[in-house]
Design a protein around this motif. Structure first.
Motif, PDB file in Angstrom:
ATOM      1  N   LEU A 210      10.671   2.393 -11.495  1.00  0.00           N
ATOM      2  CA  LEU A 210      11.038   2.973 -10.382  1.00  0.00           C
ATOM      3  C   LEU A 210       9.817   2.983  -9.379  1.00  0.00           C
ATOM      4  O   LEU A 210       8.778   3.564  -9.335  1.00  0.00           O
ATOM      5  CB  LEU A 210      11.618   4.282 -10.381  1.00  0.00           C
ATOM      6  N   VAL A 211      10.021   2.163  -8.037  1.00  0.00           N
ATOM      7  CA  VAL A 211       8.801   2.105  -7.142  1.00  0.00           C
ATOM      8  C   VAL A 211       9.159   3.359  -6.155  1.00  0.00           C
ATOM      9  O   VAL A 211      10.098   3.370  -5.690  1.00  0.00           O
ATOM     10  CB  VAL A 211       8.686   0.626  -6.358  1.00  0.00           C
ATOM     11  N   MET A 212       8.063   4.137  -5.786  1.00  0.00           N
ATOM     12  CA  MET A 212       8.313   5.094  -4.868  1.00  0.00           C
ATOM     13  C   MET A 212       6.938   5.142  -3.901  1.00  0.00           C
ATOM     14  O   MET A 212       5.971   5.117  -4.226  1.00  0.00           O
ATOM     15  CB  MET A 212       8.380   6.561  -5.577  1.00  0.00           C
ATOM     16  N   HIS A 213       7.542   5.614  -2.574  1.00  0.00           N
ATOM     17  CA  HIS A 213       6.388   5.532  -1.597  1.00  0.00           C
ATOM     18  C   HIS A 213       5.877   7.239  -1.674  1.00  0.00           C
ATOM     19  O   HIS A 213       6.655   7.924  -1.588  1.00  0.00           O
ATOM     20  CB  HIS A 213       6.930   5.521  -0.093  1.00  0.00           C
TER      21      HIS A 213
ATOM     22  N   ILE B 258       3.854   4.354  -8.055  1.00  0.00           N
ATOM     23  CA  ILE B 258       3.522   4.727  -6.728  1.00  0.00           C
ATOM     24  C   ILE B 258       2.972   3.485  -5.678  1.00  0.00           C
ATOM     25  O   ILE B 258       2.272   2.614  -6.185  1.00  0.00           O
ATOM     26  CB  ILE B 258       2.288   5.798  -6.652  1.00  0.00           C
ATOM     27  N   GLU B 259       3.763   3.260  -4.496  1.00  0.00           N
ATOM     28  CA  GLU B 259       3.175   2.286  -4.059  1.00  0.00           C
ATOM     29  C   GLU B 259       2.171   2.419  -2.913  1.00  0.00           C
ATOM     30  O   GLU B 259       2.007   3.485  -2.249  1.00  0.00           O
ATOM     31  CB  GLU B 259       4.633   1.584  -2.942  1.00  0.00           C
ATOM     32  N   THR B 260       1.298   1.355  -2.711  1.00  0.00           N
ATOM     33  CA  THR B 260       0.200   1.516  -1.711  1.00  0.00           C
ATOM     34  C   THR B 260       0.893   1.238  -0.357  1.00  0.00           C
ATOM     35  O   THR B 260       1.578   0.280  -0.115  1.00  0.00           O
ATOM     36  CB  THR B 260      -0.939   0.290  -2.140  1.00  0.00           C
ATOM     37  N   MET B 261       0.272   2.165   0.483  1.00  0.00           N
ATOM     38  CA  MET B 261       0.677   2.293   1.832  1.00  0.00           C
ATOM     39  C   MET B 261      -0.141   1.648   2.940  1.00  0.00           C
ATOM     40  O   MET B 261      -1.174   1.473   2.741  1.00  0.00           O
ATOM     41  CB  MET B 261       1.198   3.563   2.195  1.00  0.00           C
TER      42      MET B 261
ATOM     43  N   GLU C 245       1.047   8.760   6.937  1.00  0.00           N
ATOM     44  CA  GLU C 245       1.366   8.056   5.378  1.00  0.00           C
ATOM     45  C   GLU C 245       0.221   8.246   4.663  1.00  0.00           C
ATOM     46  O   GLU C 245      -0.924   8.389   5.209  1.00  0.00           O
ATOM     47  CB  GLU C 245       1.813   6.367   5.317  1.00  0.00           C
ATOM     48  N   ILE C 246       0.474   8.708   3.480  1.00  0.00           N
ATOM     49  CA  ILE C 246      -0.956   8.790   2.626  1.00  0.00           C
ATOM     50  C   ILE C 246      -0.685   7.707   1.621  1.00  0.00           C
ATOM     51  O   ILE C 246       0.376   7.000   1.319  1.00  0.00           O
ATOM     52  CB  ILE C 246      -0.758  10.176   1.901  1.00  0.00           C
ATOM     53  N   GLY C 247      -1.599   7.663   0.460  1.00  0.00           N
ATOM     54  CA  GLY C 247      -1.679   6.347  -0.264  1.00  0.00           C
ATOM     55  C   GLY C 247      -2.060   5.085   0.201  1.00  0.00           C
ATOM     56  O   GLY C 247      -1.712   4.042  -0.346  1.00  0.00           O
TER      57      GLY C 247
ATOM     58  N   GLY D   5       2.556   4.240 -12.663  1.00  0.00           N
ATOM     59  CA  GLY D   5       2.048   2.919 -12.519  1.00  0.00           C
ATOM     60  C   GLY D   5       2.004   2.884 -10.968  1.00  0.00           C
ATOM     61  O   GLY D   5       1.962   3.955 -10.174  1.00  0.00           O
ATOM     62  N   VAL D   6       1.486   1.608 -10.604  1.00  0.00           N
ATOM     63  CA  VAL D   6       1.235   1.550  -9.153  1.00  0.00           C
ATOM     64  C   VAL D   6       1.977   0.380  -8.855  1.00  0.00           C
ATOM     65  O   VAL D   6       1.861  -0.702  -9.571  1.00  0.00           O
ATOM     66  CB  VAL D   6      -0.350   1.323  -9.147  1.00  0.00           C
ATOM     67  N   CYS D   7       2.513   0.117  -7.471  1.00  0.00           N
ATOM     68  CA  CYS D   7       3.083  -1.108  -6.912  1.00  0.00           C
ATOM     69  C   CYS D   7       2.114  -1.427  -5.631  1.00  0.00           C
ATOM     70  O   CYS D   7       1.903  -0.526  -4.884  1.00  0.00           O
ATOM     71  CB  CYS D   7       4.444  -0.750  -6.300  1.00  0.00           C
ATOM     72  N   LEU D   8       1.441  -2.846  -5.928  1.00  0.00           N
ATOM     73  CA  LEU D   8       0.353  -3.005  -4.663  1.00  0.00           C
ATOM     74  C   LEU D   8       1.453  -3.791  -4.046  1.00  0.00           C
ATOM     75  O   LEU D   8       2.016  -4.641  -4.330  1.00  0.00           O
ATOM     76  CB  LEU D   8      -0.714  -4.078  -5.404  1.00  0.00           C
TER      77      LEU D   8
END
Ligand code: FE
Ligand code: FE
Ligand code: ZN
Length: 303
Positions: A108-111, A145-148, A154-156, A176-179
């Motif tokens: 699950l990808v989340m901002h 967690i998606e890189t923003m 926005e954070i991240g 995990g991380v989504c780039l």
């Protein structure tokens, strides 16, 4: 044959649910996909139909789509950075976590969202809290967690902030991380030097945390903090840079998901066509198609 795990954002509709999503992905020549289990912008979620889920999973298996590579994207209305709606954020995220597992999926990808004036540190703290309140030991899920881009508040938008979030979460094996290539370009990472960007990611976060890559070109220059996606090869990141990310030796096992914009007709504004079939073709051929937009219009116009 080189290994390539490529797909795009696809729709998930009332009547066909997972079956429709998989069929759409297959029509693009994809071997993975990403879906929202309802509209990205609102909290209306229709009940999941078990029969359609079962059928969809079977369709995936029959077409060599590994369910571990399939991504669900959480809606943008979950804004974990701001604790104004903490209860809503937690209950909605819990529900999404359940839905992902009911679909037989696990990513699950989340901002991390926008702090809206609270400051970056507060935003990080709030995001950690939402994750800790939502995840249970028994969940069979990884929240990426998606890189923003760092648009607005926005954070991240750098790897250090993402690491800070991960560090605060108790159930670290579920994070995990989504780039996102457009986002990190807009945040200030130069993708012409991707090996350096990747080593930075390895040092700060660790490659074992990278679960998904959103492949998007960008309409803006590096550090613009804008977040406007462009079609593959037509933006400021460019074809060669995106191809070398997709085929990078260290990223072979990671699903790549296109979130590039639909293409319109010059004269009819409300007709928009998905670019993915043609972008995936370019990616497979590793050959830039300078006529991309017209090929998309010609193909769909007469369907
Ligand atoms: Fe996203
Ligand atoms: Fe993205
Ligand atoms: Zn974006």
């Amino acid at each position: 044959m080189e290994k390539l795990i490529i797909g795009s954002h696809v729709s998930f509709t009332k009547g066909s649910q997972l079956v429709g999503s998989v069929k759409e992905a297959l029509s693009y020549g994809a071997n993975t996909l990403m879906l929202y289990t309802g509209a990205p912008q609102n909290s209306n979620r229709l009940p999941l139909n078990e029969k359609l889920t079962e059928e969809g999973l079977k369709l995936m298996a029959n077409n060599n789509i590994d369910k571990n590579n399939v991504i669900v994207h959480a809606p943008y209305i979950i804004n974990p950075s701001n604790n104004k709606n903490l209860d809503f954020n937690v209950s909605f995220l819990k529900q999404e976590i359940d839905r992902v597992q009911k679909l037989g999926l696990s990513k699950l990808v989340m901002h991390p969202g926008s702090h809206v004036g609270l400051g970056i540190e507060e935003g990080i703290k709030n995001t950690i809290e939402v994750l800790n309140l939502s995840l249970k030991e028994t969940d069979n899920i990884i929240i990426c967690i998606e890189t923003m881009a760092g648009k607005g508040t926005e954070i991240g938008f750098n790897f250090e902030q993402i690491r800070e979030i991960i560090n605060g979460v108790h159930l670290k094996d579920k994070i995990g991380v989504c780039l996102d290539t457009c986002h990190i370009n807009d945040a200030g990472y130069n993708l012409s030097y991707f090996d350096e960007v990747l080593s930075e990611f390895e040092e700060i976060i660790g490659l074992d945390k990278l679960m998904c890559i959103h492949i998007n070109d960008s309409k803006n220059v590096i550090s613009a903090h804008k977040d406007r996606h462009d079609n593959f090869g037509l933006g400021t990141i460019g074809f060669e840079n995106l191809i070398s990310i997709i085929y990078h030796d260290k990223l072979k096992d990671i699903p790549k998901i296109l979130e590039t914009p639909y293409v319109g007709l010059e004269d009819i504004k409300d007709r928009l066509f998905p670019p993915y079939k043609f972008e995936i073709e370019m990616i497979k051929n590793k050959k830039f198609n300078s006529n991309l937009l017209n090929d998309i219009r010609d193909y769909y116009k007469n369907l």
